[in-house]
Design a protein around this motif. Structure first.
Motif, mmCIF file in Angstrom:
data_model
loop_
_atom_site.group_PDB
_atom_site.id
_atom_site.type_symbol
_atom_site.label_atom_id
_atom_site.label_comp_id
_atom_site.label_asym_id
_atom_site.label_seq_id
_atom_site.Cartn_x
_atom_site.Cartn_y
_atom_site.Cartn_z
ATOM 1 N N CYS A 11 -8.322 3.351 -3.523
ATOM 2 C CA CYS A 11 -8.798 1.979 -3.340
ATOM 3 C C CYS A 11 -10.103 1.956 -2.571
ATOM 4 O O CYS A 11 -10.361 2.817 -1.737
ATOM 5 C CB CYS A 11 -7.787 1.157 -2.540
ATOM 6 S SG CYS A 11 -6.293 0.772 -3.430
ATOM 7 N N TYR A 33 -7.961 4.289 2.586
ATOM 8 C CA TYR A 33 -7.922 3.539 1.326
ATOM 9 C C TYR A 33 -8.353 4.422 0.156
ATOM 10 O O TYR A 33 -7.766 4.371 -0.925
ATOM 11 C CB TYR A 33 -8.784 2.276 1.421
ATOM 12 C CG TYR A 33 -8.095 1.166 2.179
ATOM 13 C CD1 TYR A 33 -7.053 0.446 1.588
ATOM 14 C CD2 TYR A 33 -8.447 0.849 3.481
ATOM 15 C CE1 TYR A 33 -6.392 -0.560 2.273
ATOM 16 C CE2 TYR A 33 -7.796 -0.160 4.176
ATOM 17 C CZ TYR A 33 -6.768 -0.864 3.567
ATOM 18 O OH TYR A 33 -6.108 -1.854 4.251
ATOM 19 N N ALA A 69 -8.878 -3.884 -5.276
ATOM 20 C CA ALA A 69 -9.627 -2.793 -4.643
ATOM 21 C C ALA A 69 -9.440 -1.486 -5.409
ATOM 22 O O ALA A 69 -10.244 -0.559 -5.273
ATOM 23 C CB ALA A 69 -9.188 -2.632 -3.192
ATOM 24 N N ALA A 70 -8.382 -1.416 -6.212
ATOM 25 C CA ALA A 70 -8.167 -0.207 -7.014
ATOM 26 C C ALA A 70 -9.149 -0.159 -8.176
ATOM 27 O O ALA A 70 -9.403 0.888 -8.755
ATOM 28 C CB ALA A 70 -6.728 -0.169 -7.527
ATOM 29 N N GLN A 71 -9.708 -1.329 -8.504
ATOM 30 C CA GLN A 71 -10.657 -1.369 -9.628
ATOM 31 C C GLN A 71 -12.093 -1.124 -9.193
ATOM 32 O O GLN A 71 -12.972 -0.988 -10.027
ATOM 33 C CB GLN A 71 -10.572 -2.735 -10.328
ATOM 34 C CG GLN A 71 -9.268 -2.934 -11.083
ATOM 35 C CD GLN A 71 -9.025 -4.399 -11.397
ATOM 36 O OE1 GLN A 71 -9.970 -5.173 -11.459
ATOM 37 N NE2 GLN A 71 -7.764 -4.762 -11.576
ATOM 38 N N ILE A 96 -10.810 -2.522 2.152
ATOM 39 C CA ILE A 96 -10.491 -3.944 2.017
ATOM 40 C C ILE A 96 -10.739 -4.641 3.349
ATOM 41 O O ILE A 96 -10.234 -4.198 4.384
ATOM 42 C CB ILE A 96 -9.012 -4.124 1.588
ATOM 43 C CG1 ILE A 96 -8.780 -3.444 0.231
ATOM 44 C CG2 ILE A 96 -8.635 -5.593 1.530
ATOM 45 C CD1 ILE A 96 -7.317 -3.374 -0.177
ATOM 46 N N ILE A 107 -4.959 -5.393 -3.160
ATOM 47 C CA ILE A 107 -4.883 -3.944 -3.374
ATOM 48 C C ILE A 107 -5.204 -3.609 -4.836
ATOM 49 O O ILE A 107 -5.978 -2.686 -5.126
ATOM 50 C CB ILE A 107 -3.491 -3.416 -2.969
ATOM 51 C CG1 ILE A 107 -3.338 -3.572 -1.448
ATOM 52 C CG2 ILE A 107 -3.297 -1.961 -3.392
ATOM 53 C CD1 ILE A 107 -1.981 -3.211 -0.902
ATOM 54 N N GLU A 108 -4.642 -4.393 -5.749
ATOM 55 C CA GLU A 108 -4.924 -4.180 -7.170
ATOM 56 C C GLU A 108 -6.421 -4.330 -7.433
ATOM 57 O O GLU A 108 -7.016 -3.562 -8.193
ATOM 58 C CB GLU A 108 -4.143 -5.183 -8.025
ATOM 59 C CG GLU A 108 -2.635 -4.973 -8.062
ATOM 60 C CD GLU A 108 -1.921 -5.342 -6.755
ATOM 61 O OE1 GLU A 108 -2.544 -6.019 -5.892
ATOM 62 O OE2 GLU A 108 -0.758 -4.941 -6.575
ATOM 63 N N ARG A 156 2.170 1.819 -3.429
ATOM 64 C CA ARG A 156 1.146 2.402 -4.286
ATOM 65 C C ARG A 156 0.991 3.892 -4.000
ATOM 66 O O ARG A 156 0.875 4.705 -4.922
ATOM 67 C CB ARG A 156 -0.190 1.687 -4.036
ATOM 68 C CG ARG A 156 -1.322 2.255 -4.842
ATOM 69 C CD ARG A 156 -2.623 1.522 -4.615
ATOM 70 N NE ARG A 156 -3.688 2.302 -5.225
ATOM 71 C CZ ARG A 156 -3.981 2.264 -6.515
ATOM 72 N NH1 ARG A 156 -3.317 1.459 -7.312
ATOM 73 N NH2 ARG A 156 -4.940 3.036 -7.009
ATOM 74 N N LEU A 160 0.838 -1.203 0.000
ATOM 75 C CA LEU A 160 0.000 0.000 0.000
ATOM 76 C C LEU A 160 0.876 1.258 0.000
ATOM 77 O O LEU A 160 0.580 2.237 -0.675
ATOM 78 C CB LEU A 160 -0.917 -0.005 1.230
ATOM 79 C CG LEU A 160 -2.136 0.909 1.130
ATOM 80 C CD1 LEU A 160 -3.103 0.387 0.082
ATOM 81 C CD2 LEU A 160 -2.849 1.009 2.481
#
Ligand code: DGT
Ligand code: CA
Ligand code: CA
Ligand code: ZN
Length: 581
Positions: free
Chosen positions: A306, A301, A323-325, A309, A320-321, A270, A267
């Protein structure tokens, strides 16, 4: 070879390097590799076959070579050499809390001590005082450490952390000045085993809360105290880390101290990539120091782009990837469960009458339960014979006409006999609404035998749920030698549900296997195996395991109502009969 074996090997290398006084970074590389392996859901062997081992962060070329050597040959030359340079028995000594590798080495050099018993004896007779740098106080601490170690071997299972947290949070929340108190760390993530309990408090005067916490009657010993952190030990030997922060940083601190470390590292990476944001336990900050988040986790987040989560997923495995979507699919929660598929009454080894269990289930919001008393082979005296099953069915029918009760489905827990057959005749099985099957005897069968045994049971049209698949009892025995991958595949094929047994003595399937089952497309059942009403409340542990496995409600059989469960069982039977023809 299991991942745990590889991790244990790497840990051993790191320990030995530490005793040798090797380079810090070299040691840390091994520890980091261990952490990654701990979180892995794939078998290392598989990754090696596919040449993907190096894709794991923290595993470089040199580490890869060592792991491959160990997995393919069962040993590591480097480790063998280390063991010839440093007496490995010294590792025994460093398990004493507070006794570091250097001191262990000094004790060994001066007195030749290599075992805990010898160490204890030397401390009691004050021979340790002969070792350079050891004073009466050190000796006393070593004795205390040994006593501790005897009481608290290794890590503990997460329910123990939850139970301790129940009591400590109640106390904390009643303390004046405490605005909020929550669980953090691995206990919040519901990791299978935990090393300590981390708690977090929001208060306007954090230092004061930490001081008061150390004075609580539950506290056996204060391990460390300073500013906004206090570490204590409670009577059971468990260590508790309390941190207190101002309310405006609560979300950031909660996120930070929940971890996992791998999740936090990712995180942070990112946030740095995203316009050089800085993220720590106080908040999320712009380069010029402006704070843009900190009060809630959602805010933290969101600041790094994000969705929130769920803690059970924070292991740095790609969450994480995702939740970024956008928002992650909702994980199963206790409130989603409509019934319990595995319970016992005093018709077998349960403590209470069926009506008592049915009322208790209703009080917990369930609309049904399956009464799965044991069959005769397991409990010759109390177990149910076909005749007694008929008598019990009459009692179930009468309970089902009473008010204030969950609907009782007529079921049984049948024993899977060593040859894979079931211990109740087909006519009796056919008269039951839901059948759970489990292995209780001949647990030491060889891998192919016990696997075939369970596969045979899964193919029976009568078996709806495979209960506690690995048969482990955390207090007394390990898993059977079952090939769980094969069992998962057959469960998918036959439409048999695999149980996550919520009992704190079983926790079986564990989260890694449950995740595999999910990935393979299996249906799971989250049950308690309750033998008396209070045991219904263990369901929170099973749910936590389900959540760590990434289960959405639709993958859990007992999120459906009783009719949906019965329909599922009929469909399974029809499929089994069709396959047989
Ligand atoms: P455990 O206690 O081994 O079961 O696992 P955790 O994850 O509870 O680890 P713990 O108690 O050492 O630390 C709690 C969380 O604090 C951890 O998940 C991530 C966070 N944390 C932040 N910075 C650090 C750090 O430098 N070291 C460690 N160990 N944890 C850190
Ligand atoms: Ca912890
Ligand atoms: Ca901790
Ligand atoms: Zn049972």
């Amino acid at each position: 070879m299991r991942n745990a074996d590889v991790a244990a090997m790497l840990n051993r290398v790191a320990d030995l390097l530490e005793i040798k006084g090797e380079n810090f970074f070299k040691i840390r590389a091994y520890r980091e590799a261990v952490r990654q392996l701990d979180n892995l859901t794939t078998e290392v062997e598989e990754l090696i076959k596919e040449g993907r081992l190096k894709e794991i962060p923290g595993i470089g070329e040199a580490m890869e070579k060592k792991i491959v050597e160990f997995v393919t040959s069962g040993q590591l030359e480097f480790l063998t050499r280390l063991e010839s340079e440093v007496p490995p028995a010294l590792l025994e000594l460093t398990r004493v809390p507070g006794l570091g590798p250097r001191t262990a080495k000094d004790i060994y050099d001066a007195l030749g001590i290599l075992s805990l018993d010898a160490l204890e004896e030397a401390a009691q007779t004050h021979r340790l005082l002969l070792v350079r740098g050891i004073k009466a106080r050190t000796e006393e601490n070593i004795l205390k450490g040994i006593a501790m170690l005897k009481r608290t071997e290794g890590r503990r299972f997460f329910p123990e952390g939850w139970i301790l947290a129940d009591s400590l949070l109640t106390t904390l929340r009643s303390m004046p000045g405490v605005l909020r108190a929550e669980i953090a760390g691995s206990v919040r993530r519901a990791r299978e085993t935990i090393s300590d309990l981390d708690l977090l408090v929001a208060a306007n005067d954090p230092d004061a809360i930490c001081r008061e916490f150390a004075l609580l009657p539950q506290v056996d010993e204060v391990v460390a105290q300073g500013g906004t952190k206090t570490s204590v030990r409670v009577r059971s030997g468990m260590e508790v880390d309390l941190r207190a922060v101002k309310p405006e940083s609560f979300g950031a601190a909660w996120q930070y101290f929940t971890g996992s470390q791998a999740h936090n590292v990712q995180l942070r990476g990112r946030s740095e990539r995203m316009g050089k944001l800085k993220i720590n336990e106080y908040g999320v900050f712009r380069e010029d120091g402006t704070k843009i988040a900190g009060e809630t986790e959602e805010e933290v987040y969101a600041a790094v782009g994000c969705a929130w989560i769920a803690p059970e997923l924070r292991e740095g495995r790609g969450e994480i990837e995702l939740a970024a979507q956008g928002p992650l699919p909702p994980l199963v929660q206790q409130e989603d469960l409509r019934g319990d598929l595995h319970t016992h009454s005093n018709w077998s080894d349960g403590r209470n009458e069926i009506a008592v269990m049915a009322r208790a289930a209703r009080e917990r919001g369930y609309s049904y339960l399956v009464m799965t008393d044991h069959t005769q082979s397991l409990l010759i005296a109390q177990g149910l014979t076909p005749q007694r099953f008929l008598e019990r069915a009459a009692e179930i029918a009468s309970v089902n006409t009473a008010h204030g009760m969950a609907r009782v489905l007529n079921g049984a827990e049948v024993d899977i006999l060593p040859d894979g057959s079931l211990d109740l005749p087909d006519e009796s099985l056919a008269g039951l609404e839901v059948v759970v099957a489990s292995v209780h005897t001949a647990l030491d069968q060889q891998r192919d035998l016990i696997t075939q045994r369970v596969l045979t049971a899964l193919r029976s049209p009568h078996v709806d749920v495979l209960a506690h698949p690995t048969s482990r009892r955390l207090d007394r025995r390990g898993e059977t030698n079952l090939d769980i991958d094969a069992v998962i595949a057959e469960a998918v094929k036959t439409g048999t549900a695999l149980e996550i047994n919520s009992s704190p003595w079983r926790l079986d399937l564990n989260d890694s296997w449950a995740r595999k089952a999910r990935d393979a497309g299996a249906i799971l059942a989250i049950d308690t195996d309750a033998h008396y009403p209070a045991e219904f409340d263990s369901v929170r542990y099973g749910c936590a395991i389900g959540r760590r496995a990434g289960l959405t409600p639709d993958r859990v059989l007992n999120t459906g109502d009783a009719d949906a469960v019965l329909a599922h069982c009929r469909a399974k039977a029809a499929r089994a009969v069709a396959n047989f023809r």
